[in-house]
Design a protein around this motif. Structure first.
Motif, PDB file in Angstrom:
ATOM      1  N   ARG A 145       0.836  -1.203   0.000  1.00 50.50           N
ATOM      2  CA  ARG A 145       0.000   0.000   0.000  1.00 50.50           C
ATOM      3  C   ARG A 145       0.872   1.256   0.000  1.00 50.50           C
ATOM      4  O   ARG A 145       0.542   2.251  -0.662  1.00 50.50           O
ATOM      5  CB  ARG A 145      -0.870   0.045   1.257  1.00 50.50           C
ATOM      6  N   ALA A 148       2.132   1.979  -3.307  1.00 48.34           N
ATOM      7  CA  ALA A 148       1.026   2.456  -4.146  1.00 48.34           C
ATOM      8  C   ALA A 148       0.772   3.939  -3.909  1.00 48.34           C
ATOM      9  O   ALA A 148       0.600   4.720  -4.855  1.00 48.34           O
ATOM     10  CB  ALA A 148      -0.239   1.648  -3.852  1.00 48.34           C
ATOM     11  N   HIS A 151       3.679   6.182  -5.328  1.00 51.43           N
ATOM     12  CA  HIS A 151       3.626   6.267  -6.787  1.00 51.43           C
ATOM     13  C   HIS A 151       2.512   7.213  -7.238  1.00 51.43           C
ATOM     14  O   HIS A 151       2.713   8.047  -8.130  1.00 51.43           O
ATOM     15  CB  HIS A 151       3.433   4.883  -7.401  1.00 51.43           C
ATOM     16  N   ALA A 152       1.337   7.095  -6.640  1.00 56.47           N
ATOM     17  CA  ALA A 152       0.227   7.966  -7.013  1.00 56.47           C
ATOM     18  C   ALA A 152       0.544   9.416  -6.687  1.00 56.47           C
ATOM     19  O   ALA A 152       0.300  10.320  -7.497  1.00 56.47           O
ATOM     20  CB  ALA A 152      -1.045   7.516  -6.293  1.00 56.47           C
ATOM     21  N   ASN A 225       2.224  -0.195 -10.667  1.00 58.40           N
ATOM     22  CA  ASN A 225       2.735   1.175 -10.625  1.00 58.40           C
ATOM     23  C   ASN A 225       2.041   2.069 -11.642  1.00 58.40           C
ATOM     24  O   ASN A 225       1.698   3.222 -11.347  1.00 58.40           O
ATOM     25  CB  ASN A 225       4.245   1.176 -10.868  1.00 58.40           C
ATOM     26  N   HIS A 227      -0.966   1.737 -12.920  1.00 62.92           N
ATOM     27  CA  HIS A 227      -2.338   2.022 -12.478  1.00 62.92           C
ATOM     28  C   HIS A 227      -2.339   3.105 -11.399  1.00 62.92           C
ATOM     29  O   HIS A 227      -3.134   4.055 -11.458  1.00 62.92           O
ATOM     30  CB  HIS A 227      -2.993   0.754 -11.930  1.00 62.92           C
ATOM     31  N   ASN A 228      -1.455   2.970 -10.418  1.00 66.84           N
ATOM     32  CA  ASN A 228      -1.427   3.940  -9.325  1.00 66.84           C
ATOM     33  C   ASN A 228      -0.932   5.307  -9.794  1.00 66.84           C
ATOM     34  O   ASN A 228      -1.396   6.341  -9.301  1.00 66.84           O
ATOM     35  CB  ASN A 228      -0.558   3.409  -8.183  1.00 66.84           C
ATOM     36  N   ARG A 275      -7.835   6.968  -0.486  1.00 66.23           N
ATOM     37  CA  ARG A 275      -7.719   5.814  -1.386  1.00 66.23           C
ATOM     38  C   ARG A 275      -6.750   4.781  -0.821  1.00 66.23           C
ATOM     39  O   ARG A 275      -6.921   3.573  -1.017  1.00 66.23           O
ATOM     40  CB  ARG A 275      -7.266   6.282  -2.771  1.00 66.23           C
ATOM     41  N   ALA A 279      -7.452   0.784  -0.247  1.00 62.05           N
ATOM     42  CA  ALA A 279      -6.767   0.163  -1.384  1.00 62.05           C
ATOM     43  C   ALA A 279      -7.147  -1.310  -1.533  1.00 62.05           C
ATOM     44  O   ALA A 279      -7.508  -1.983  -0.567  1.00 62.05           O
ATOM     45  CB  ALA A 279      -5.261   0.307  -1.237  1.00 62.05           C
ATOM     46  N   LEU A 308      -6.479   2.756  -5.525  1.00 65.89           N
ATOM     47  CA  LEU A 308      -5.093   2.319  -5.433  1.00 65.89           C
ATOM     48  C   LEU A 308      -5.043   0.801  -5.301  1.00 65.89           C
ATOM     49  O   LEU A 308      -5.900   0.193  -4.657  1.00 65.89           O
ATOM     50  CB  LEU A 308      -4.391   2.972  -4.232  1.00 65.89           C
ATOM     51  N   TYR A 310      -2.483  -2.750  -4.597  1.00 66.72           N
ATOM     52  CA  TYR A 310      -1.215  -3.256  -4.064  1.00 66.72           C
ATOM     53  C   TYR A 310      -1.178  -4.763  -4.217  1.00 66.72           C
ATOM     54  O   TYR A 310      -2.209  -5.427  -4.305  1.00 66.72           O
ATOM     55  CB  TYR A 310      -1.014  -2.826  -2.614  1.00 66.72           C
TER      56      TYR A 310
END
Length: 391
Positions: A145, A148, A151-152, A225, A227-228, A275, A279, A308, A310
């Motif tokens: 998480r 995630a 990265h976001a 990665n 997606h996030n 989020r 997640a 998000l 993971y």
């Protein structure tokens, strides 16, 4: 508990596993925040010396050097916002003292143990070891998480920082978004300088997503990665705001002109933190000829684009683990009056292991407004109770 898999070893697989135990971190560019302001981050020679960048990102740096100062600012924004959002959690976005891996190995946490068996005929004893019965690989790139969220947040920060530079006229290749024109359904006139978010998002996709696309899209971590990263950018789009100016006699607002602006980055951080709390744990699955990430629990609905994802559970972050960049919670301040909140001592300290102490703090008090225009306060000393996790 770590996931355990058993495979038969062939020479190509051995090479692949040896490569996987030392993955390249896609967030190493965050180390730009460590550079002194006097050090240039654009130009052919400076770009080549930026240790946190992948070869593809170095190419972006050379081709679009004017944007790199915004990327450095984005790295600073990520660390500041992450530490704010997680200030009351066991993992509080603590950074390593040096190096290009700003958050340590936490970004690659989530252990998968692969038990590999091989035959003497394939690998003679002097090739690996005298026992040559099995090898254990601990691959720390499963993705938690925390990874995630970072990265976001990182992809959102680059989009925001670059868009701000566009609006301020700091970049030659972009400016205000002039596509927002005409009369809105609400009856106001689109005008002014709307934030050119499309340019910032496009650059974020080019720069932040580059390490993942270079790895290919058949593995779980690059898909996670990507997606996030996109979820972070969508958090900005979802929170875009409209600002207006009234025109008319004495501000009667007979005519309004409006433009679109990005939300404060704090609002983006708050949304991504929500989020993070919700997640979805996913697994890599093959659907026809392509691979995709599906919920590990079949009863969970497929995640939306703004959610998000993971791949592996997080460690508990309770105890000191320098090798993986986990400082533990010993000595951390916590909220002794709250039991179930995230900042409560029982949660932060991993049980009832905390102590209370008294401390004297200086606070502003007796504030008064002075015409015109300032606020004057006195300095007052107060004794407060402070709770800290036991060492």
């Amino acid at each position: 508990m770590p996931t355990v898999s058993t495979v038969n070893l062939t020479a190509p697989l051995l090479l692949l596993l040896l490569w996987a135990t030392n993955p390249t971190m896609a967030t190493n560019w965050l180390s730009l925040a460590r550079l002194p302001r006097s050090r240039p981050v654009s130009g052919a020679a400076p770009c080549a010396r930026l240790r946190g960048l992948t070869p593809g990102q170095v190419g972006v740096c050379r081709a679009r050097g004017e944007v790199m100062e915004s990327v450095r600012k984005a790295a600073e924004m990520v660390i500041e916002e992450c530490q704010h959002q997680f200030r009351n959690r066991r993992w509080n976005c603590s950074t390593t003292p040096r190096g290009i891996n700003v958050f340590g190995r936490v970004m690659n946490q989530g252990t998968v143990i692969i038990v590999v068996t091989y035959s003497h005929a394939e690998f003679p004893a002097d090739t690996l070891s005298n026992s040559y019965s099995c090898i254990l690989f601990s691959i720390l790139n499963s993705g938690t998480r925390e990874a995630a969220f970072v990265h976001a947040l990182s992809s959102a920060a680059v989009a925001v920082a670059v868009t701000r530079a566009c609006t301020r006229g700091e970049l030659e290749r972009c400016g205000c978004d002039r596509k927002v024109r005409g009369v809105s359904p609400e009856g106001f006139q689109w005008s002014g300088c709307s934030d050119n978010l499309s340019y910032g998002v496009a650059f974020s996709q080019t720069f932040v997503d580059e390490p993942e696309r270079a790895k290919g899209l058949s593995a779980g971590r690059p898909l996670m990665n990507l997606h996030n990263n996109e979820a972070g950018r969508k958090a900005i789009l979802h929170n875009m705001q409209v600002e207006c100016k009234c025109h008319g006699v004495s501000g009667s607002c007979e005519l309004r002109t409006c433009w679109k602006v990005m939300p404060p980055f704090r609002r983006v951080g708050v949304g991504l933190k929500e989020r993070f709390d919700g997640a979805t744990e996913v697994r890599l699955a093959r659907i026809g000829s392509r691979t995709a990430l599906l919920p590990r629990d079949p009863q969970v609905k497929p995640p939306a684009a703004r959610d998000l994802l993971y791949l592996a559970p997080s460690p508990d972050f309770c105890h000191l683990d320098p090798d993986n960049g986990i400082p533990g919670t010993a000595g951390r301040r916590c909220n002794g009056t709250s039991r179930l909140a995230p900042d409560g001592c029982e949660l932060v300290c991993c049980g009832p292991g905390y102590r209370a102490g008294r401390a004297e703090v200086v606070q502003r008090c007796s504030c008064k407004f002075s015409w015109c225009c300032s606020v004057r306060c006195q300095q007052c000393k107060n004794t407060v109770t402070i709770h800290t996790c036991r060492v």
